[in-house]
Design an enzyme around this catalytic site. Structure first.
Site, mmCIF file in Angstrom:
data_model
loop_
_atom_site.group_PDB
_atom_site.id
_atom_site.type_symbol
_atom_site.label_atom_id
_atom_site.label_comp_id
_atom_site.label_asym_id
_atom_site.label_seq_id
_atom_site.Cartn_x
_atom_site.Cartn_y
_atom_site.Cartn_z
ATOM 1 C CG HIS A 1 -35.678 -10.816 -19.412
ATOM 2 N ND1 HIS A 1 -34.914 -9.232 -18.753
ATOM 3 C CD2 HIS A 1 -35.079 -11.667 -18.691
ATOM 4 C CE1 HIS A 1 -33.966 -10.334 -17.734
ATOM 5 N NE2 HIS A 1 -33.416 -11.813 -18.268
ATOM 6 C CD GLU B 1 -16.198 -41.522 5.865
ATOM 7 O OE1 GLU B 1 -15.350 -41.336 7.585
ATOM 8 O OE2 GLU B 1 -14.790 -41.176 5.236
ATOM 9 C CG HIS B 2 -17.298 -45.767 6.997
ATOM 10 N ND1 HIS B 2 -16.369 -44.226 6.727
ATOM 11 C CD2 HIS B 2 -16.832 -45.352 5.211
ATOM 12 C CE1 HIS B 2 -14.887 -44.183 6.154
ATOM 13 N NE2 HIS B 2 -15.184 -45.373 5.138
ATOM 14 C CD GLN C 1 -13.002 -44.906 10.374
ATOM 15 O OE1 GLN C 1 -13.196 -43.773 9.914
ATOM 16 N NE2 GLN C 1 -13.015 -45.613 9.489
ATOM 17 C CG ASP D 1 -12.029 -48.268 4.075
ATOM 18 O OD1 ASP D 1 -12.893 -47.654 3.744
ATOM 19 O OD2 ASP D 1 -11.310 -48.606 5.562
ATOM 20 C CG HIS E 1 -8.213 -43.790 9.195
ATOM 21 N ND1 HIS E 1 -7.354 -43.642 8.357
ATOM 22 C CD2 HIS E 1 -9.100 -44.862 8.976
ATOM 23 C CE1 HIS E 1 -7.958 -44.364 7.832
ATOM 24 N NE2 HIS E 1 -8.599 -45.014 7.496
#
Lengths: 439, 439
Positions: A429, A336-337, A268, A370, A271
């Site tokens: 209406h 996220e993960h 991770q 991934d 990145h």
């Protein structure tokens, strides 16, 4: 610079606040970027191709004095096929395997959403139709951070949804094309590839130009200019989420090889410097072993500088009371993960309410997901898994309600509607409903 | 001012352009509103309750010198129940009938999304979980445009989704409470009602205060300040779409009582001066009869001024070549509400790809759907039906991917992932996969 990953203890009185500051990430709004993007978008909207051509020649430093027309930016199908043929066989096979697995998983997603219809006793029919979007745009970053896996993850769900036109834009700074990205486009079934990028590409997709048709939705990652442009065209077209830095949260009971966990945290952290990797574990000795693995393995990593900064600035090894507390913290973080690296991962997974993707058991490294497990790698970041989902087939479909009221149904429903409409002061209406009631 | 609704003909050379300018609607960004909202949000984020209290006392002109604490803004359950008991029986029954029908339709929506799991031959398990959001905020406008039907349409899907906490905010200008709105909250199962509104209420829901818990998503309509605030907190929390003016598109084959069609157009136009009502019909004589009905019925309408402005500025009666062309135009317009008032409505509905809700057959007036058919009345406006859906149960759920790779699966998947990761220059990803491969 040596890595200095912070160690926290959940029993510390200030733990909650420390964790909260560690997680805090606010994307800064850069006024210079905002005004530049606003100008580019307005220009593309009004001048179309001419503006896109100018910006592309300039920003992407297109060689030989730049392209003379938009046609130069279109990549023909035979060039995509040639790119696929040109990359090493092992890469080509890996792309094909990944694409097929992604397709199978997303086909399963599609099966879940078919729409429905039901008929009431008075003959009134109610339902919901599900239809694909007509045309979508996929933004693929160019230059160094060119990821063929992103092409697969963004294009295949659209294809499975039944989108007829998938227009991919990818900038080619200095005119350099990434063959693996083009090969992935060929495999994924992208219908058109245009080598433009930046805010000008987002504008062209949103508003349309003489040569580029306006799309209905734009997905895919990009730099700060692309993100700002997507935010601005939201409403004119749909967009996916604007992603924050990527994150991993590992829950480990102390039974996994510490080298594996250290490498998962690295995967991770490599990145970018803002990426976040956090371990929660109830075993202090095990945490020390992971720390030792980090120090041992880090020098072997080509991207060790990025990893060092990311782990030092945003990482943490957290000693928790027990796995139950780890799950509670995981729900607050809504990562996220989320890796659950434990003997009985399902036991803990059942307590997790919020996560983009869960990786269960010690063989489920995030990196497998991934690339090639099948589920999407475009996932909600920055705690947005509390309310949003992985990119999926559903992002390329929309629903329409269907209402077919019978004559008999109009008699009873008309009275209810009229009562409420008068109560809200909306007399037309009410009258519209009453006209359908037989006197 | 007499109504002057424009008449267009699809065979005119400039038709496409005329229609396009008629449809064009761009929400203007008001810099004064933007900066005011930014200030209020920052203030609420940092000062919490104290800021919410001050803004509410001031903007909503709370009587008797204003409230002295936030507790004054909480409406207890017994007050909601009392409001429901106090409104006329016919209204109460109509609300209950509408709520029950909305619940039944949305339960059907929920059944469609259950998540899935499948196991591969090597024991790898892949799947998708569907879970409700924990806590949502519902914004309900106060003052004159107080719509109990919106309370039902926003709260019931959340309830059906399984959301545990539904916090409704509704401003009470001058301290005046709308009993029908409170009664609707009681029926819909809202768990907390707070009489605050504006950007300060949006900020309180997004960031949380000492007395108001932060929610995961904010839905519901509001004025320009509320819309600007929702846009700004998007990302911190989820939001529904920012709605544009309401629209109806009527496709009619000329077989429906023209008074009915005229009244259907009015029912959209009475919402506000920017609302849009358009009729597409292949029969010029019929269009003339609808126009005559408009002139005949308009004076009977209490909201005739709004209707007149809306129809004159934004309405149109369009003569088309045939119903096929009407369907093609309808797909370009992608209307929020689409009425197909024709002998064989399904024949035409099958050609429609984009619409928020379709009302099929001459008894299906939009007003029935607005209140009590069951499908949601919160629908995508301004052509966004090309890529978005009615508000639904799915807006209060999110998905998480589940990946449980077997030891055997890690051997094959690991090689694929490593190949692609090395290709992308992400070596820690590759190593993380390779560590799981037995040597």
């Amino acid at each position: 610079m040596a890595v200095q990953i912070r160690k926290l203890d959940s029993t510390a009185p200030d733990f909650k606040q420390t964790l909260s500051s560690l997680l805090a990430f606010e994307a800064e709004t850069d006024d210079a970027i905002e005004s530049s993007v606003a100008k580019i978008l307005a220009d593309v909207k009004h001048r179309g191709d001419a503006a896109v051509l100018e910006y592309t020649n300039k920003f992407d430093r297109i060689p030989n004095g730049g392209a003379s027309s938009m046609a130069a930016f279109d990549i023909r199908q035979d060039e995509l096929d040639a790119a696929l043929a040109a990359i090493p066989e092992a890469q080509r096979n890996a792309l094909r395997t990944a694409a097929e697995r992604i397709r199978v998983f997303h086909e399963r997603q599609k099966q879940e959403l078919n729409g429905f219809t039901f008929t009431e006793p008075d003959g009134t029919v109610l339902g919901q139709r599900v239809t694909p979007l007509d045309r979508v745009g996929i933004y693929v970053p160019g230059g160094k951070a060119a990821y063929p896996s992103s092409v697969l993850m963004n294009a295949i769900p659209a294809k499975v949804a039944g989108v007829q036109e998938i227009v991919m834009v990818v900038p080619t700074p200095d005119g350099v094309k990434n063959q693996m990205v083009l090969g992935a486009a060929a495999i994924a079934g992208v219908t058109r590839v245009i080598t433009i990028g930046g805010a000008q590409a987002v504008g062209a997709l949103a508003y349309g130009t003489e040569t580029i048709p306006a799309v209905d939705k734009i997905v895919g990652p990009g730099n700060a200019y692309v993100a700002a442009a997507k935010r601005r065209v939201f409403g004119v077209v749909g967009i996916d989420m604007i992603a924050g830095p990527s994150e991993i949260l590992v829950l480990c009971d102390g039974t996994t090889d510490p080298d594996w966990i250290a490498m998962d945290l690295f995967s991770q952290a490599e990145h970018d410097e803002l990426a976040q990797a956090i371990l929660l574990c109830p075993d202090a000795d095990y945490i020390a072993r992971v720390e030792a693995s980090i120090h041992k393995l880090l020098p072997t990593m080509p991207r060790h500088e990025t990893i060092t900064t990311s782990l030092t600035d945003r990482g943490a090894l957290v000693k928790v009371r027990d796995m139950e507390e780890a799950c509670a913290i995981a729900n607050d973080i809504a990562a996220e993960h989320l890796e659950v690296s434990a003997e009985d991962p399902l036991k803990w997974a059942d307590r997790i309410r919020h996560a983009g993707a869960m990786f269960l058991g010690r063989f489920s490294s995030e990196s497998l997901g991934d690339y090639c497990c099948g589920p999407n790698h475009v996932l909600p970041t920055s705690r947005t898994a509390r309310f949003s989902s992985p990119l999926g087939v559903y992002d390329f479909q929309k629903r329409s309600s269907v209402i077919q009221v019978s004559e008999q149904g109009a008699q009873t429903l008309g009275k209810v509607a009229a009562e409420l409409a008068y109560g809200e002061g909306l007399q037309a209406h009410a009258r519209s409903a009453e006209l359908r009631i037989k006197s």
